[in-house]
Design a protein around this motif. Structure first.
Motif, PDB file in Angstrom:
ATOM      1  N   ARG A  48     -11.234  -5.026   0.751  1.00 56.99           N
ATOM      2  CA  ARG A  48     -10.357  -5.786   0.074  1.00 56.99           C
ATOM      3  C   ARG A  48      -8.871  -5.253   0.631  1.00 56.99           C
ATOM      4  N   LEU A  49      -8.857  -3.762   0.613  1.00 60.78           N
ATOM      5  CA  LEU A  49      -7.664  -3.181   1.095  1.00 60.78           C
ATOM      6  C   LEU A  49      -7.002  -3.492   2.269  1.00 60.78           C
ATOM      7  N   GLY A  50      -7.826  -3.730   3.539  1.00 62.68           N
ATOM      8  CA  GLY A  50      -7.504  -4.108   4.571  1.00 62.68           C
ATOM      9  C   GLY A  50      -6.675  -5.624   4.690  1.00 62.68           C
ATOM     10  N   GLY A  73      -0.785   3.422  -7.717  1.00 65.26           N
ATOM     11  CA  GLY A  73      -1.150   2.712  -8.723  1.00 65.26           C
ATOM     12  C   GLY A  73      -2.553   2.261  -8.707  1.00 65.26           C
ATOM     13  N   ARG A  74      -3.215   2.139  -7.473  1.00 70.04           N
ATOM     14  CA  ARG A  74      -4.509   1.527  -7.495  1.00 70.04           C
ATOM     15  C   ARG A  74      -5.638   2.491  -7.809  1.00 70.04           C
ATOM     16  N   ASP A  75      -6.554   1.971  -8.451  1.00 68.76           N
ATOM     17  CA  ASP A  75      -7.832   2.688  -8.994  1.00 68.76           C
ATOM     18  C   ASP A  75      -8.769   3.086  -7.919  1.00 68.76           C
ATOM     19  N   LEU A  76      -9.093   4.133  -7.927  1.00 67.76           N
ATOM     20  CA  LEU A  76      -9.949   4.973  -6.931  1.00 67.76           C
ATOM     21  C   LEU A  76      -9.493   5.078  -5.524  1.00 67.76           C
ATOM     22  N   VAL A  84      -2.615   1.117   9.027  1.00 64.94           N
ATOM     23  CA  VAL A  84      -1.940  -0.229   9.167  1.00 64.94           C
ATOM     24  C   VAL A  84      -0.660  -0.179  10.373  1.00 64.94           C
ATOM     25  N   LEU A  85      -0.697  -1.212  11.220  1.00 63.35           N
ATOM     26  CA  LEU A  85       0.144  -1.188  12.288  1.00 63.35           C
ATOM     27  C   LEU A  85       0.646  -2.679  12.562  1.00 63.35           C
ATOM     28  N   ASP A  86       2.095  -2.838  12.791  1.00 66.26           N
ATOM     29  CA  ASP A  86       2.615  -4.051  13.129  1.00 66.26           C
ATOM     30  C   ASP A  86       2.595  -4.385  14.543  1.00 66.26           C
ATOM     31  N   LEU A  87       3.218  -5.531  14.963  1.00 69.98           N
ATOM     32  CA  LEU A  87       3.135  -5.944  16.415  1.00 69.98           C
ATOM     33  C   LEU A  87       4.218  -5.117  17.489  1.00 69.98           C
ATOM     34  N   HIS A  88       5.027  -4.587  16.452  1.00 74.07           N
ATOM     35  CA  HIS A  88       6.112  -3.658  17.237  1.00 74.07           C
ATOM     36  C   HIS A  88       5.781  -2.202  17.197  1.00 74.07           C
ATOM     37  N   GLY A  89       4.488  -1.916  17.054  1.00 79.88           N
ATOM     38  CA  GLY A  89       3.773  -0.524  17.212  1.00 79.88           C
ATOM     39  C   GLY A  89       4.204   0.423  16.113  1.00 79.88           C
ATOM     40  N   LYS A  90       4.838   0.008  14.977  1.00 77.93           N
ATOM     41  CA  LYS A  90       5.086   0.765  13.801  1.00 77.93           C
ATOM     42  C   LYS A  90       3.853   0.941  13.117  1.00 77.93           C
ATOM     43  N   ALA A  91       3.458   2.167  12.456  1.00 78.59           N
ATOM     44  CA  ALA A  91       2.158   2.482  11.651  1.00 78.59           C
ATOM     45  C   ALA A  91       2.736   3.308  10.631  1.00 78.59           C
ATOM     46  N   ALA A  92       1.588   3.171   9.714  1.00 74.82           N
ATOM     47  CA  ALA A  92       1.639   4.143   8.580  1.00 74.82           C
ATOM     48  C   ALA A  92       0.083   4.487   8.416  1.00 74.82           C
ATOM     49  N   ALA A  93      -0.467   5.681   7.701  1.00 75.85           N
ATOM     50  CA  ALA A  93      -1.788   6.105   7.242  1.00 75.85           C
ATOM     51  C   ALA A  93      -1.941   6.762   6.063  1.00 75.85           C
ATOM     52  N   TYR A  94      -2.801   6.896   5.529  1.00 78.23           N
ATOM     53  CA  TYR A  94      -3.192   7.559   4.299  1.00 78.23           C
ATOM     54  C   TYR A  94      -4.577   8.037   4.264  1.00 78.23           C
ATOM     55  N   SER A  95      -4.921   9.198   3.914  1.00 75.02           N
ATOM     56  CA  SER A  95      -6.124   9.937   3.579  1.00 75.02           C
ATOM     57  C   SER A  95      -6.199  10.193   2.063  1.00 75.02           C
ATOM     58  N   GLY A  96      -7.030   9.662   1.410  1.00 72.48           N
ATOM     59  CA  GLY A  96      -7.193   9.857  -0.127  1.00 72.48           C
ATOM     60  C   GLY A  96      -7.681  11.518  -0.118  1.00 72.48           C
ATOM     61  N   ALA A  97      -7.167  12.050  -1.405  1.00 77.14           N
ATOM     62  CA  ALA A  97      -7.705  13.513  -1.702  1.00 77.14           C
ATOM     63  C   ALA A  97      -9.209  13.819  -1.391  1.00 77.14           C
TER      64      ALA A  97
END
Length: 223
Positions: A48-50, A73-76, A84-97
């Motif tokens: 669901r997160l994707g 604020g999301r559980d778990l 996540v990445l957009d059409l212009h090549g900008k991106a972000a990433a997250y690795s939970g603890a």
């Protein structure tokens, strides 16, 4: 249990390649939306997160804002690993603890890579650098990057599944290949791509203009 590469060619194509020790990894982790961008949701996966990440992009958020909107604020969420990445090549990433084992993520030029239960953090670096150094169709570049990750050590254990998907201008996945259980899933994905890529554009033509589409000589399709 998973490492993935999410990238764009800068010409409207966005794609994901992913591999894992678990079966059918692409069924859970790959999220693409033509004209919007792509996302990967992995580790202890919540598909669901994707979808939520792509919804954020489609509403006009940049990748970091879309990611923040999903994580905060999301559980778990500490169990999740997201890119996540957009059409212009900008991106972000997250690795939970609570990402499993050795885990790492990295944003490069037109690419973002994340992995968990890795042989080492250098695996992610190898995938990013291989993609940035590659050329050709986006599908080929993604598989080349995955192969580099495997050569650098891949996961701590054996891989068993892999997948590759790419969207462009039409409202469906132009490429959508899966190896759901195999002893060498990345090599098998490469074999599938070699079969598929020469026919990819013809299947788009079949949808848009059937009369212009070539025949492949199968029974009942002699034209």
């Amino acid at each position: 249990m998973t490492f993935s590469v999410l990238a764009t060619d800068g010409r409207g194509a966005v794609g994901v390649a992913v591999s894992s020790s678990s079966p059918a990894v692409a069924a859970r982790c790959v999220h693409l939306r033509p004209g919007v961008g792509g996302a990967a949701s992995q580790n202890v996966t919540d598909p669901r997160l994707g979808t939520a990440l792509l919804d954020g992009l489609e509403r006009g958020a940049d990748p970091q804002a879309a990611l923040d909107g999903v994580v905060e604020g999301r559980d778990l969420v500490e169990h999740r690993q997201l890119t996540v990445l957009d059409l212009h090549g900008k991106a972000a990433a997250y690795s939970g603890a609570r990402s499993l084992g050795v885990h790492h993520h990295r944003v490069g030029t037109d690419v973002v890579v994340a992995g968990n239960m890795l042989a080492g953090t250098h695996v992610v670096d190898a995938v990013v650098e291989a993609f940035e150094a590659s050329s050709g169709e986006l599908e080929e570049r993604l598989v080349t990057a995955m192969a580099a990750g495997l050569a650098a050590g891949g996961e701590a254990g054996p891989l068993h599944s892999a997948g590759l998907a790419v969207v462009r201008s039409v409202p469906w996945r132009e490429t959508d290949l899966r190896v759901d259980w195999h002893d060498e899933p990345i090599a098998e994905l490469r074999r599938l791509l070699d079969v598929w890529l020469p026919q990819r554009d013809d299947y788009v033509t079949r949808a848009i203009d059937p009369a212009a589409a070539p025949s492949y000589g199968v029974p009942g399709d002699e034209r």
